[in-house]
Enzyme design. Structure first.
Site, PDB file in Angstrom:
ATOM      1  N   LYS A  93       0.782  -1.247   0.000  1.00  0.00           N
ATOM      2  CA  LYS A  93       0.000   0.000   0.000  1.00  0.00           C
ATOM      3  C   LYS A  93       0.809   1.291   0.000  1.00  0.00           C
ATOM      4  O   LYS A  93       0.237   2.363   0.178  1.00  0.00           O
ATOM      5  CB  LYS A  93      -0.929  -0.007   1.197  1.00  0.00           C
ATOM      6  CG  LYS A  93      -0.182  -0.043   2.533  1.00  0.00           C
ATOM      7  CD  LYS A  93      -1.070   0.277   3.717  1.00  0.00           C
ATOM      8  CE  LYS A  93      -0.254   0.316   4.983  1.00  0.00           C
ATOM      9  NZ  LYS A  93      -1.003   0.667   6.169  1.00  0.00           N
ATOM     10  N   SER A 133      -9.801   1.971  -2.396  1.00  0.00           N
ATOM     11  CA  SER A 133      -9.295   3.201  -1.776  1.00  0.00           C
ATOM     12  C   SER A 133      -9.865   4.414  -2.491  1.00  0.00           C
ATOM     13  O   SER A 133     -10.146   4.366  -3.698  1.00  0.00           O
ATOM     14  CB  SER A 133      -7.767   3.199  -1.907  1.00  0.00           C
ATOM     15  OG  SER A 133      -7.254   4.467  -1.607  1.00  0.00           O
ATOM     16  N   TYR A 157       0.298   2.167  -7.299  1.00  0.00           N
ATOM     17  CA  TYR A 157      -0.536   1.600  -6.232  1.00  0.00           C
ATOM     18  C   TYR A 157      -2.015   1.833  -6.555  1.00  0.00           C
ATOM     19  O   TYR A 157      -2.831   0.895  -6.515  1.00  0.00           O
ATOM     20  CB  TYR A 157      -0.182   2.250  -4.885  1.00  0.00           C
ATOM     21  CG  TYR A 157      -1.243   2.025  -3.830  1.00  0.00           C
ATOM     22  CD1 TYR A 157      -1.454   0.767  -3.284  1.00  0.00           C
ATOM     23  CD2 TYR A 157      -2.080   3.075  -3.404  1.00  0.00           C
ATOM     24  CE1 TYR A 157      -2.456   0.557  -2.332  1.00  0.00           C
ATOM     25  CE2 TYR A 157      -3.068   2.875  -2.460  1.00  0.00           C
ATOM     26  CZ  TYR A 157      -3.256   1.613  -1.928  1.00  0.00           C
ATOM     27  OH  TYR A 157      -4.253   1.404  -1.000  1.00  0.00           O
ATOM     28  N   LYS A 161      -5.424  -0.811  -7.500  1.00  0.00           N
ATOM     29  CA  LYS A 161      -6.781  -0.806  -6.936  1.00  0.00           C
ATOM     30  C   LYS A 161      -7.818  -0.695  -8.061  1.00  0.00           C
ATOM     31  O   LYS A 161      -8.828  -1.395  -8.071  1.00  0.00           O
ATOM     32  CB  LYS A 161      -6.954   0.354  -5.950  1.00  0.00           C
ATOM     33  CG  LYS A 161      -6.131   0.209  -4.692  1.00  0.00           C
ATOM     34  CD  LYS A 161      -6.589  -0.964  -3.843  1.00  0.00           C
ATOM     35  CE  LYS A 161      -5.699  -1.242  -2.676  1.00  0.00           C
ATOM     36  NZ  LYS A 161      -5.929  -2.529  -2.036  1.00  0.00           N
TER      37      LYS A 161
HETATM   38  P1  NAD Z   1      -1.299  -3.467   6.069  1.00  0.00           P
HETATM   39  O1  NAD Z   1      -0.028  -3.481   5.300  1.00  0.00           O
HETATM   40  O2  NAD Z   1      -1.229  -3.183   7.520  1.00  0.00           O
HETATM   41  O3  NAD Z   1      -2.075  -4.846   5.859  1.00  0.00           O
HETATM   42  C1  NAD Z   1      -1.981  -5.605   4.682  1.00  0.00           C
HETATM   43  C2  NAD Z   1      -1.659  -7.025   5.088  1.00  0.00           C
HETATM   44  O4  NAD Z   1      -1.580  -7.845   3.913  1.00  0.00           O
HETATM   45  C3  NAD Z   1      -0.324  -7.159   5.819  1.00  0.00           C
HETATM   46  O5  NAD Z   1      -0.520  -7.909   6.996  1.00  0.00           O
HETATM   47  C4  NAD Z   1       0.574  -7.898   4.830  1.00  0.00           C
HETATM   48  O6  NAD Z   1       1.520  -8.703   5.486  1.00  0.00           O
HETATM   49  C5  NAD Z   1      -0.436  -8.682   4.031  1.00  0.00           C
HETATM   50  N1  NAD Z   1      -0.043  -9.022   2.657  1.00  0.00           N
HETATM   51  C6  NAD Z   1       0.441  -8.188   1.699  1.00  0.00           C
HETATM   52  N2  NAD Z   1       0.639  -8.869   0.580  1.00  0.00           N
HETATM   53  C7  NAD Z   1       0.259 -10.151   0.799  1.00  0.00           C
HETATM   54  C8  NAD Z   1       0.234 -11.328   0.020  1.00  0.00           C
HETATM   55  N3  NAD Z   1       0.655 -11.325  -1.250  1.00  0.00           N
HETATM   56  N4  NAD Z   1      -0.207 -12.472   0.567  1.00  0.00           N
HETATM   57  C9  NAD Z   1      -0.626 -12.501   1.868  1.00  0.00           C
HETATM   58  N5  NAD Z   1      -0.610 -11.422   2.657  1.00  0.00           N
HETATM   59  C10 NAD Z   1      -0.177 -10.253   2.128  1.00  0.00           C
HETATM   60  O7  NAD Z   1      -2.274  -2.424   5.351  1.00  0.00           O
HETATM   61  P2  NAD Z   1      -3.688  -1.867   5.823  1.00  0.00           P
HETATM   62  O8  NAD Z   1      -3.518  -0.443   6.100  1.00  0.00           O
HETATM   63  O9  NAD Z   1      -4.288  -2.746   6.820  1.00  0.00           O
HETATM   64  O10 NAD Z   1      -4.473  -1.992   4.446  1.00  0.00           O
HETATM   65  C11 NAD Z   1      -5.278  -3.117   4.143  1.00  0.00           C
HETATM   66  C12 NAD Z   1      -5.831  -2.947   2.737  1.00  0.00           C
HETATM   67  O11 NAD Z   1      -6.564  -1.724   2.663  1.00  0.00           O
HETATM   68  C13 NAD Z   1      -4.752  -2.868   1.664  1.00  0.00           C
HETATM   69  O12 NAD Z   1      -5.225  -3.562   0.519  1.00  0.00           O
HETATM   70  C14 NAD Z   1      -4.645  -1.386   1.383  1.00  0.00           C
HETATM   71  O13 NAD Z   1      -4.221  -1.115   0.071  1.00  0.00           O
HETATM   72  C15 NAD Z   1      -6.084  -0.939   1.580  1.00  0.00           C
HETATM   73  N6  NAD Z   1      -6.188   0.475   1.936  1.00  0.00           N
HETATM   74  C16 NAD Z   1      -5.502   0.954   3.022  1.00  0.00           C
HETATM   75  C17 NAD Z   1      -5.586   2.306   3.336  1.00  0.00           C
HETATM   76  C18 NAD Z   1      -4.825   2.865   4.514  1.00  0.00           C
HETATM   77  O14 NAD Z   1      -4.695   4.067   4.626  1.00  0.00           O
HETATM   78  N7  NAD Z   1      -4.327   2.058   5.438  1.00  0.00           N
HETATM   79  C19 NAD Z   1      -6.368   3.171   2.561  1.00  0.00           C
HETATM   80  C20 NAD Z   1      -7.070   2.634   1.483  1.00  0.00           C
HETATM   81  C21 NAD Z   1      -6.979   1.292   1.170  1.00  0.00           C
HETATM   82  C1  UD1 Z   2      -2.021   8.743   1.130  1.00  0.00           C
HETATM   83  C2  UD1 Z   2      -1.788   8.239  -0.268  1.00  0.00           C
HETATM   84  C3  UD1 Z   2      -3.054   7.524  -0.734  1.00  0.00           C
HETATM   85  C4  UD1 Z   2      -3.415   6.405   0.238  1.00  0.00           C
HETATM   86  C5  UD1 Z   2      -3.575   7.016   1.627  1.00  0.00           C
HETATM   87  C6  UD1 Z   2      -3.884   6.004   2.678  1.00  0.00           C
HETATM   88  C7  UD1 Z   2      -0.172   9.744  -1.319  1.00  0.00           C
HETATM   89  C8  UD1 Z   2       0.031  10.817  -2.330  1.00  0.00           C
HETATM   90  N1  UD1 Z   2      -1.449   9.346  -1.144  1.00  0.00           N
HETATM   91  O1  UD1 Z   2      -3.127   9.592   1.123  1.00  0.00           O
HETATM   92  O2  UD1 Z   2      -2.869   6.991  -2.018  1.00  0.00           O
HETATM   93  O3  UD1 Z   2      -4.618   5.790  -0.169  1.00  0.00           O
HETATM   94  O4  UD1 Z   2      -2.356   7.677   1.993  1.00  0.00           O
HETATM   95  O5  UD1 Z   2      -2.773   5.221   2.980  1.00  0.00           O
HETATM   96  O6  UD1 Z   2       0.771   9.248  -0.722  1.00  0.00           O
HETATM   97  N2  UD1 Z   2       0.960  15.169   5.537  1.00  0.00           N
HETATM   98  C9  UD1 Z   2       1.881  16.087   6.038  1.00  0.00           C
HETATM   99  N3  UD1 Z   2       3.026  15.609   6.584  1.00  0.00           N
HETATM  100  C10 UD1 Z   2       3.316  14.270   6.677  1.00  0.00           C
HETATM  101  C11 UD1 Z   2       2.360  13.340   6.182  1.00  0.00           C
HETATM  102  C12 UD1 Z   2       1.207  13.833   5.601  1.00  0.00           C
HETATM  103  O7  UD1 Z   2       1.658  17.276   5.962  1.00  0.00           O
HETATM  104  O8  UD1 Z   2       4.380  13.916   7.188  1.00  0.00           O
HETATM  105  C13 UD1 Z   2      -0.306  15.675   4.956  1.00  0.00           C
HETATM  106  C14 UD1 Z   2      -0.490  15.319   3.496  1.00  0.00           C
HETATM  107  O9  UD1 Z   2       0.073  16.277   2.654  1.00  0.00           O
HETATM  108  C15 UD1 Z   2      -2.032  15.275   3.414  1.00  0.00           C
HETATM  109  C16 UD1 Z   2      -2.462  14.791   4.794  1.00  0.00           C
HETATM  110  O10 UD1 Z   2      -1.364  15.061   5.654  1.00  0.00           O
HETATM  111  O11 UD1 Z   2      -2.561  16.575   3.215  1.00  0.00           O
HETATM  112  C17 UD1 Z   2      -2.759  13.306   4.834  1.00  0.00           C
HETATM  113  O12 UD1 Z   2      -1.649  12.597   4.301  1.00  0.00           O
HETATM  114  P1  UD1 Z   2      -1.559  10.994   4.328  1.00  0.00           P
HETATM  115  O13 UD1 Z   2      -1.856  10.514   5.690  1.00  0.00           O
HETATM  116  O14 UD1 Z   2      -0.266  10.605   3.706  1.00  0.00           O
HETATM  117  O15 UD1 Z   2      -2.783  10.536   3.419  1.00  0.00           O
HETATM  118  P2  UD1 Z   2      -3.143  10.934   1.902  1.00  0.00           P
HETATM  119  O16 UD1 Z   2      -2.132  11.810   1.302  1.00  0.00           O
HETATM  120  O17 UD1 Z   2      -4.539  11.412   1.900  1.00  0.00           O
END
Ligand code: NAD
Ligand code: UD1
Length: 354
Positions: A93, A133, A157, A161
């Site tokens: 991610k 996402s 990335y 999605k």
């Molecule tokens: P995370 O990295 O904490 O969790 C993902 C898990 O998947 C991990 O435990 C990792 O070990 C496992 N994994 C990765 N590739 C794998 C594979 N090939 N086989 C088996 N396991 C695998 O991330 P998260 O924040 O919990 O995110 C979960 C999902 O949500 C992801 O698909 C991510 O893209 C999506 N997502 C996350 C966010 C965010 O901000 N955290 C935002 C939008 C979407």
């Molecule tokens: C980011 C990813 C997005 C992903 C999401 C959740 C990018 C460009 N986008 O979104 O694809 O789905 O995380 O994992 O990386 N910020 C600061 N200082 C920092 C970190 C962040 O000012 O050190 C600001 C950023 O500019 C933004 C806000 O905080 O305005 C949120 O940032 P972040 O938590 O990284 O999320 P997104 O950018 O929304």
């Protein structure tokens, strides 16, 4: 609506269940009475998260250390552990890393999902809730964002999605053409900005290295691991010049997955459901910092620096479709988010132990 005794007969495979959102969703699925089994390759997580899920819920969690892209292993798991539905979190991610290693992201996320789907199909498990996402909206032309906004990815990335969403829609469409008896049903959940942690302070976000995302960066400054927060851009056309996002508490997000699973089990199969998961309220970076300082009583040193490439000014959801169709809405506010993020970080300054 499923009642708890019925839920206990439903078995859910959670891919990526040891990760940040996956572990919180495991807790909520177990609390709702579901049986679960977790598959994770632990590439970005620790087994300790599963142990803590077991402690919070008092339930055992069957766990397979496996890669979703390992076809033979996925076949063996689905044969030995028949399930009714899959909640699919497993994926990489990190946006920056995806720009450096696009093949890794396409291989892990897209190929991994293809293999998972092939094996689900073979096992006749054709129900999936997928972690998408808000990144699939790219740079939205306006806010709040509804599910019918144009889709566009701005990095590899995000493209994984988008591609996976299209692949899953094609599966449903193909079964519709064939008038399949047990067609695929897919729920695409587009998360906005998940933050916070379980109220117990025992599970939470445990990023590798220096965090990219705002909330873990703030909590690591607060705990003394990082010196100061660099605010990326103070000249956006927003109320205070800093970027605005729709932060959503990870427990609210996890509960939306339970609702999505229940809804799929209740609804006519052969459909694609798509929902934004956000609160509908945007907060600026400075507002998040101030909320943290007010709730936790710790000053966060900040410096405004240049914009981060690829960032958008404002991004927040219109979450009304999820409310209407799933009966779900976020209940926790920014105060809960910062407080719970801090409880997790302060009690686990080094994250999970190895
Ligand atoms: P995370 O990295 O904490 O969790 C993902 C898990 O998947 C991990 O435990 C990792 O070990 C496992 N994994 C990765 N590739 C794998 C594979 N090939 N086989 C088996 N396991 C695998 O991330 P998260 O924040 O919990 O995110 C979960 C999902 O949500 C992801 O698909 C991510 O893209 C999506 N997502 C996350 C966010 C965010 O901000 N955290 C935002 C939008 C979407
Ligand atoms: C980011 C990813 C997005 C992903 C999401 C959740 C990018 C460009 N986008 O979104 O694809 O789905 O995380 O994992 O990386 N910020 C600061 N200082 C920092 C970190 C962040 O000012 O050190 C600001 C950023 O500019 C933004 C806000 O905080 O305005 C949120 O940032 P972040 O938590 O990284 O999320 P997104 O950018 O929304």
């Amino acid at each position: 609506m499923l009642i708890k005794s019925e839920a206990s007969k439903v078995r859910v495979l959670v891919t990526g269940g040891a990760g940040y959102i996956g572990s919180h969703t495991c807790v909520e699925l177990l609390n709702a009475g579901f049986e679960i089994v977790v598959v994770d390759n632990l590439s970005n997580s620790k087994i300790e998260a599963i142990r803590r899920v077991e402690r919070i819920t008092g339930r055992q969690v069957p766990f397979f250390l496996a890669d979703i892209g390992d076809q033979a292993e996925m076949r063996r798991i689905l044969e030995s552990f028949p399930v009714d539905i899959v909640v699919h979190f497993a994926g990489l991610k990190a946006v920056g890393e995806s720009c450096e290693k696009p093949l890794l992201y396409y291989q892990n996320n897209v190929t991994g999902t293809l293999i998972l789907c092939e094996e689900m199909d073979r096992a006749e498990v054709r129900k999936m809730v997928f972690s998408s996402s808000a990144t699939v909206y790219g740079d939205p032309h306006t806010v709040p964002i509804t599910e019918d906004f144009p889709l566009q990815a701005t990095n590899p990335y995000g493209r994984t999605k988008l591609f996976i969403e299209e692949i899953l829609k094609d599966l449903v469409a193909a079964d519709r053409l064939k008038q399949a008896d047990e067609p695929w049903t897919v729920t695409l959940l587009r998360y906005f900005n998940p933050v916070g942690a379980h109220q117990s302070g025992t599970i939470g976000e445990d990023p590798n290295g220096v965090p990219n995302n705002l909330m873990p960066y703030i909590t690591q400054v607060a705990v003394g691991k990082l010196a100061k927060l660099r605010i990326f851009g103070g000249d956006y056309p927003t109320r205070d010049g800093t970027g605005v996002r729709d932060y959503i508490h990870v427990v609210d997000l996890a509960r939306a997955h339970v609702k999505a699973v229940e809804a799929q089990l209740d609804q006519e199969p052969g459909q694609v459901f798509t929902y934004n998961l956000g609160t509908g309220t945007g907060y600026s970076v400075l507002e998040v910092v101030r909320a943290f300082e007010a709730q936790c009583g710790i000053t966060i040193p900040c410096e405004i620096v240049g914009r981060r490439p690829g960032d958008v000014a404002e991004c927040y959801a219109d979450p009304s479709l999820a409310r209407q169709e799933l009966g779900w809405q976020a209940e926790k506010g920014i105060g809960d988010m910062v407080r719970d993020a801090w409880r997790w970080q302060s009690r686990n300054p080094e994250g999970y132990p190895d």
